[in-house]
Design an enzyme around this catalytic site. Sequence first.
Site, PDB file in Angstrom:
ATOM      1  CE  LYS A  91      22.577  16.820  28.840  1.00  0.00           C
ATOM      2  NZ  LYS A  91      21.784  17.392  29.810  1.00  0.00           N
ATOM      3  CB  SER A 166      19.377  14.143  29.402  1.00  0.00           C
ATOM      4  OG  SER A 166      19.822  15.226  30.039  1.00  0.00           O
ATOM      5  CB  SER A 190      19.885  15.907  33.101  1.00  0.00           C
ATOM      6  OG  SER A 190      18.757  15.422  32.363  1.00  0.00           O
TER       7      SER A 190
HETATM    8  N1  GLN Z   1      14.999  12.770  33.210  1.00  0.00           N
HETATM    9  C1  GLN Z   1      14.144  14.061  33.330  1.00  0.00           C
HETATM   10  C2  GLN Z   1      13.474  14.490  32.077  1.00  0.00           C
HETATM   11  O1  GLN Z   1      13.464  13.325  31.213  1.00  0.00           O
HETATM   12  C3  GLN Z   1      15.182  15.025  33.490  1.00  0.00           C
HETATM   13  C4  GLN Z   1      15.906  15.554  32.196  1.00  0.00           C
HETATM   14  C5  GLN Z   1      16.779  16.673  32.458  1.00  0.00           C
HETATM   15  O2  GLN Z   1      17.163  17.195  33.635  1.00  0.00           O
HETATM   16  N2  GLN Z   1      17.187  17.420  31.388  1.00  0.00           N
HETATM   17  O3  GLN Z   1      12.642  15.182  32.085  1.00  0.00           O
END
Ligand code: GLN
Length: 523
Positions: A91, A166, A190
Amino acid sequence: MTEQNTSADTLIRLSAAQLSEKLRAGEVTAVEVTQAYLDRIAAVDGQVNAFLHVNAGEALAVAAEVDAIRAAGGAEAEALHQLAGVPIAVKDLIVTIGQPTTAGSKILEGWHSPYDATVVERLRAAKMPILGKTNLDEFAMGSSTEHSAYGPTRNPWDLDRIPGGSGGGSAAAVAAFEAPLALGTDTGGSIRQPGAVTGTVGVKPTYGSVSRYGAIAMASSLDQIGPVTRTVLDSALLHQVIGGHDPRDSTSLPEPLEDLVAAAKTGNVEGLRIGIIKELHGEGYQAGVENRFNDALELLKEAGAEIVEVSCPNFQYALGAYYLIMPSEASSNLAKFDGVRYGLRVLPEDGPMTIERVMGATRAAGFGDEVKRRIILGTYALSAGYYDAYYGSAQKVRTLVQRDFEAAFAQADVLISPTAPTTAFPLGEKLDDPLAMYLNDVATIPANLAGVPGLSLPGGLADEDGLPVGIQLLAPAREDARLYRVGAVLESLLEAKWGGPLLAQAPDLAAAAAETLETQEAK
Ligand code: GLN
């Protein structure tokens, strides 16, 4: 299709564990495996957009090195890691020497890290070829990968739908057979939510059990790096490579990891108490998600598990608390992107050239809307007059969520829920509605607030749309091995029912690409 194509197509569909066996038996070379994945990326990533950067030269060089060591035999060959020569994608929030790291943001476009994240050092020590860096929502803020400054990633099951976020790039790369393994980061879901909507396996380890050194911080008290794979065993194998103490991360746990691979291989649920979290299913969950969840419970029961119901009443406040704590920490963590020290620098068009104005112009141009929204939210929540009312209250809720987990784990060995309330939604559907976007993480966020580990695995396809549904397992802190033990059992029961892995049912992207090409040529 030539014979060579057929065998490359077979290779990319093998699990990391299977590839490792073939490599060690000398049936394939690491260069062949790596090249097969690079070819796959070239063939389908134009459709998927999982990769922001492909690292072909270095990946092939590492593969060649593994092949040479193996060919020479002797002590060095013996000492090769089990996953030596098995490629991986990373990532693009995790820093790497020799490749750009963008965090999905314009503000870091073209930036190269002068150091490797600890997890990357460990991949290199295991001699795993790094295929490239994967797409993400800018600074890991989002649930759809649409907040990337480099265009959205598409879901391999349906290219008009989101791959989750994400870490949509890592999940889509693994689901589209562009990589056998990938690394993700999970601050609120994410790793797990993209896993759920792409039919892959994703694990958020216990907080502190995998080093965060070199993961660009979003919310430091919640962030955790973890595996993204196609099988539960593969996640255990990768977790074992990246996990364990790191003196460079002050929150790193001192004790060594349990043998996670052994746990995945000796799965057993007999007599195990599995707790359904009352608050994390039912109302608000898509019918097809609920159906697959119930099927999984049925299978676990048949295999000898005892299903109990637990209540975690404070989970209803978890999402709200997360969206105060996470932006607060992010507003502080992102202060370093100021146009002076890193990446982009934009000079104000006119007026005095003060540092504040350079910073303002840089951040206005370099950050996207969602990042700006969270910085403003976080700064507000932390401001003197509101600190107690917002940040302080959110921290109290965090304690209550932790207590709910403690009470639940007194009644059950592991907890279970759907990973996400819905299957993959169409691109664009929630882009202008931040609240609707945030709701995707309603089932994953509690684990981050409490620091406990979570695993998402494919639970089948929803009746109404034929798209993957994720099942989430949660265990007490430091009990990651339990997730692998239960996850491996559920996976094998489900695969027996489906007659093979769920991803075998995904559409054939390469055929679709070839067809488009043919129709274009015919025109
Ligand atoms: N979707 C969640 C957010 O936008 C989690 C993001 C993540 O785990 N990096 O904060």
